[in-house]
Design a protein around this motif. Structure first.
Motif, mmCIF file in Angstrom:
data_model
loop_
_atom_site.group_PDB
_atom_site.id
_atom_site.type_symbol
_atom_site.label_atom_id
_atom_site.label_comp_id
_atom_site.label_asym_id
_atom_site.label_seq_id
_atom_site.Cartn_x
_atom_site.Cartn_y
_atom_site.Cartn_z
ATOM 1 N N GLY B 252 3.908 17.858 8.639
ATOM 2 C CA GLY B 252 3.888 18.638 7.408
ATOM 3 C C GLY B 252 2.805 19.689 7.475
ATOM 4 O O GLY B 252 1.806 19.520 8.185
ATOM 5 N N GLY B 253 2.987 20.780 6.745
ATOM 6 C CA GLY B 253 2.042 21.879 6.799
ATOM 7 C C GLY B 253 1.157 21.999 5.561
ATOM 8 O O GLY B 253 0.454 22.988 5.406
ATOM 9 N N TYR B 254 1.209 20.997 4.683
ATOM 10 C CA TYR B 254 0.344 21.008 3.500
ATOM 11 C C TYR B 254 -0.600 19.812 3.576
ATOM 12 O O TYR B 254 -0.251 18.780 4.138
ATOM 13 N N PRO B 255 -1.800 19.945 2.994
ATOM 14 C CA PRO B 255 -2.774 18.864 3.143
ATOM 15 C C PRO B 255 -2.380 17.582 2.402
ATOM 16 O O PRO B 255 -1.772 17.629 1.335
ATOM 17 N N VAL B 256 -2.737 16.462 3.003
ATOM 18 C CA VAL B 256 -2.492 15.137 2.422
ATOM 19 C C VAL B 256 -3.813 14.645 1.834
ATOM 20 O O VAL B 256 -4.799 14.481 2.549
ATOM 21 N N ILE B 257 -3.816 14.413 0.529
ATOM 22 C CA ILE B 257 -5.057 14.023 -0.158
ATOM 23 C C ILE B 257 -5.357 12.539 0.019
ATOM 24 O O ILE B 257 -6.514 12.113 -0.002
ATOM 25 N N GLY B 258 -4.302 11.734 0.218
ATOM 26 C CA GLY B 258 -4.487 10.296 0.383
ATOM 27 C C GLY B 258 -3.171 9.651 0.747
ATOM 28 O O GLY B 258 -2.131 10.317 0.784
ATOM 29 N N VAL B 259 -3.228 8.356 1.036
ATOM 30 C CA VAL B 259 -2.019 7.629 1.431
ATOM 31 C C VAL B 259 -1.867 6.416 0.521
ATOM 32 O O VAL B 259 -2.810 5.641 0.338
ATOM 33 N N VAL B 260 -0.678 6.282 -0.062
ATOM 34 C CA VAL B 260 -0.395 5.209 -1.017
ATOM 35 C C VAL B 260 -0.156 3.893 -0.275
ATOM 36 O O VAL B 260 0.544 3.854 0.732
ATOM 37 N N ASP B 261 -0.759 2.820 -0.773
ATOM 38 C CA ASP B 261 -0.541 1.488 -0.185
ATOM 39 C C ASP B 261 0.848 0.954 -0.520
ATOM 40 O O ASP B 261 1.492 0.330 0.308
ATOM 41 N N GLU B 262 1.285 1.158 -1.758
ATOM 42 C CA GLU B 262 2.511 0.487 -2.240
ATOM 43 C C GLU B 262 3.731 1.395 -2.089
ATOM 44 O O GLU B 262 4.312 1.850 -3.080
ATOM 45 N N VAL B 263 4.148 1.624 -0.838
ATOM 46 C CA VAL B 263 5.323 2.472 -0.602
ATOM 47 C C VAL B 263 6.593 1.850 -1.236
ATOM 48 O O VAL B 263 7.390 2.571 -1.836
ATOM 49 N N PRO B 264 6.793 0.524 -1.128
ATOM 50 C CA PRO B 264 7.995 -0.050 -1.760
ATOM 51 C C PRO B 264 8.063 0.234 -3.266
ATOM 52 O O PRO B 264 9.134 0.559 -3.789
ATOM 53 N N ALA B 265 6.933 0.146 -3.946
ATOM 54 C CA ALA B 265 6.926 0.421 -5.392
ATOM 55 C C ALA B 265 7.259 1.891 -5.645
ATOM 56 O O ALA B 265 7.986 2.230 -6.583
ATOM 57 N N ALA B 266 6.747 2.781 -4.778
ATOM 58 C CA ALA B 266 7.042 4.206 -4.931
ATOM 59 C C ALA B 266 8.533 4.468 -4.721
ATOM 60 O O ALA B 266 9.102 5.393 -5.306
ATOM 61 N N ALA B 267 9.169 3.658 -3.873
ATOM 62 C CA ALA B 267 10.598 3.842 -3.596
ATOM 63 C C ALA B 267 11.470 3.369 -4.755
ATOM 64 O O ALA B 267 12.675 3.584 -4.752
ATOM 65 N N GLN B 268 10.868 2.698 -5.737
ATOM 66 C CA GLN B 268 11.648 2.165 -6.859
ATOM 67 C C GLN B 268 11.492 2.965 -8.146
ATOM 68 O O GLN B 268 12.058 2.592 -9.172
ATOM 69 N N VAL B 269 10.726 4.056 -8.119
ATOM 70 C CA VAL B 269 10.564 4.817 -9.364
ATOM 71 C C VAL B 269 11.730 5.799 -9.526
ATOM 72 O O VAL B 269 12.202 6.388 -8.563
ATOM 73 N N ARG B 270 12.182 5.928 -10.759
ATOM 74 C CA ARG B 270 13.329 6.808 -10.980
ATOM 75 C C ARG B 270 12.939 8.062 -11.759
ATOM 76 O O ARG B 270 11.918 8.080 -12.437
ATOM 77 N N PRO B 271 13.769 9.093 -11.636
ATOM 78 C CA PRO B 271 13.458 10.342 -12.330
ATOM 79 C C PRO B 271 13.166 10.096 -13.820
ATOM 80 O O PRO B 271 13.865 9.315 -14.465
ATOM 81 N N GLY B 272 12.146 10.756 -14.311
ATOM 82 C CA GLY B 272 11.762 10.600 -15.710
ATOM 83 C C GLY B 272 10.720 9.522 -15.939
ATOM 84 O O GLY B 272 10.030 9.512 -16.952
ATOM 85 N N GLN B 273 10.629 8.590 -14.988
ATOM 86 C CA GLN B 273 9.665 7.502 -15.128
ATOM 87 C C GLN B 273 8.247 8.009 -14.852
ATOM 88 O O GLN B 273 8.061 9.023 -14.167
ATOM 89 N N GLN B 274 7.256 7.283 -15.379
ATOM 90 C CA GLN B 274 5.861 7.661 -15.120
ATOM 91 C C GLN B 274 5.259 6.782 -14.034
ATOM 92 O O GLN B 274 5.643 5.611 -13.894
ATOM 93 N N VAL B 275 4.348 7.344 -13.258
ATOM 94 C CA VAL B 275 3.556 6.552 -12.319
ATOM 95 C C VAL B 275 2.092 6.939 -12.481
ATOM 96 O O VAL B 275 1.769 8.056 -12.865
#
Lengths: 202, 282
Positions: B252-275
């Motif tokens: 990727g060509g844009y900076p990464v500020i950090g890396v999320v531990d809970e990738v599975p949880a991120a894969a379960q969020v749906r449009p409109g939902q808050q994180v």
């Protein structure tokens, strides 16, 4: 060498030049530290993925620093020769951008001795380092929707061969019949980082 | 054989993905919520390497040619076999010729349907995963597709139920800072963690796109492309973060500020939902 945390399973090693990326890549491939999972080179960085159950970040960083002095680019073990028909759609534009004639563009491209610096953008798309500075041209302002597989192209400091049909914004100078991407093979491409590449007239 | 009658919004075949080819520009891909896919395999007695179906917002309707043990995990959906309701997160039988319907999940985004023996489509580069970014692997599910069932199985499963904690309404993702934290203004992490972000509608298997407070950059020059990992929080010039999922680009060509531990949880969020984000413990 800067060693940056990149999550819990990877370290991003940042160096000053592509030479050092290739050197470190070669060195780590030859003599991998314990727990090494995968190495992903880019132009100024090498991502080192590791198994945190086998090695910690600090220990890995020590291992990486220990190899810094010993890194040198080994002579490429293989050279890939790519026959090209220089009839690309952007050859005239590249000539205009560089102030060279089309024949001079071709001659300079043929004279280059290249090396796969890293792959990215698409599967098997190798960025070939070693392009004559006179041939450094910007990407097209409007990318093409469809570029045929085998297209030989220029953009920035690099030249490349499109391994598969894809969209893209590079300047097309020619085309090869050589199949550089074959899903029946594993790995599917011979254009691995560090491989030497030479272009010849088809 | 599994005959697809209705595919739902997006159904793909997924396994553990393509490991070890990233230096050739081939991303890993594979199930977006890997633990959920692994659980589906376990519930039917498959090895972890067996391929399953990944359903986005459910909506699958299939016919099974032969009787098979199946299980659905991940986002819990109503499941019926010939009209009778069966539970998710527990194995159930589908008899020869019966139809299986998966409704829409009440919460969560991605569900995994495993059948005993695994989905045996032809592998591409040693994986059956569909990579939507690179186009490798089988096409997404479509009506009329017929998927073979393989023989990728272990002993009969011992567990007949895997109780699951309910998916949270506003999940919290822990971010381990780096590698490019120093490309951002000093308060960028605080901004990221201060208020929840809303999941954008153009999120997909490549990444979860978020809208909320823009993350201020300090270094404005262009970052030479560098390799990124699953869970990386990449910040394009808009300042709106993207959390990379299974089909993320290799570099990727844009900076990464950090890396999320809970990738599975991120894969379960749906449009409109808050994180919500928080800074992870080192």
């Amino acid at each position: 060498m800067r060693i940056l945390r990149c999550g819990r399973r990877a370290a991003l090693v940042e160096v000053d030049a592509l030479e050092q990326v290739l050197g470190l890549h070669a060195c780590l491939s030859e003599d991998p530290p314990p727990g090494l999972v995968q190495l992903i080179p880019a132009s100024r960085t090498l991502l080192v993925e590791y198994d945190p159950g086998r090695i910690g970040f600090d220990q890995l960083a020590t291992e990486l620093r220990g190899r810094e002095a010993g890194t040198q680019v080994l002579a490429a073990e293989r050279e890939l020769v790519v026959p090209v028909s220089y009839d690309g759609a952007d050859l005239a534009e590249v000539a205009e951008l560089t102030g060279l004639t089309e024949d001079e563009v071709v001659a300079r491209h043929l004279a280059g001795r290249y090396r796969v610096a890293f792959c990215g953008f698409a599967p098997g798309f190798g960025y070939l380092d070693g392009l004559d500075p006179a041939l450094h041209v910007p990407r097209r302002s409007t990318p093409r929707v469809r570029i045929p597989a085998g297209s030989v192209a220029l953009a920035g400091d690099y030249t490349a061969v499109y391994p598969r049909e894809s969209p893209g914004g590079w300047q097309l100078i020619g085309r090869t019949e050589l199949e550089l991407w074959d899903l029946a093979n594993y790995p599917p491409t011979a254009l691995t980082p560090g491989t030497a590449v030479r272009f010849v007239r088809a | 054989m599994i005959e697809v009658l209705t595919a739902g919004p997006l159904g793909t075949v997924q396994d553990l993905g393509r490991e070890g080819l990233a230096h050739l520009g081939v991303g890993r891909s594979g199930a977006a919520d890997r633990p959920a896919a692994a659980l589906a395999n376990r519930l039917v007695g498959n090895p972890g390497s067996a391929a399953v179906l990944e359903l986005t917002l459910g909506g699958l309707h299939v016919r099974l040619e032969r009787g098979v043990l199946a299980a659905l995990t991940g986002a819990p959906c109503p499941v019926t076999v010939s009209g009778r309701a069966v539970g998710s997160h527990a194995p159930f039988w589908v008899h020869a010729g019966e139809q299986l319907r998966v409704g829409a999940p009440v919460r969560g985004l991605r569900s995994y349907l495993a059948v005993r023996g695994g989905v045996a489509v032809e592998p591409v580069l040693r994986s059956r995963s569909t990579d939507l970014l690179s186009g490798l692997g089988p096409p997404p599910l479509a009506p009329g597709m017929v998927l073979p069932i393989g023989e990728d199985r272990l002993d009969w499963p011992a567990a007949d139920l895997a109780p699951q904690a309910e998916l949270p309404e506003v999940p919290t993702l822990s971010v381990l800072p780096g590698p490019r934290l120093d490309w951002f203004a000093a308060d960028a992490l605080r901004v990221l963690c201060a208020r929840p972000y809303v999941v954008s509608g153009d999120s997909n298997r490549i990444g979860v796109r978020l809208t909320g407070a823009a993350l201020p950059r300090l270094v404005e020059r262009q970052l030479p492309s560098e390799a990124v990992v699953s869970g990386a929080v990449q910040v394009p010039p808009s300042g709106q973060p993207i959390v990379f999922l299974a089909d993320h680009p290799v570099t990727g060509g844009y900076p990464v500020i950090g890396v999320v531990d809970e990738v599975p949880a991120a894969a379960q969020v749906r449009p409109g939902q808050q994180v919500r984000f928080r800074v992870a413990k080192p």
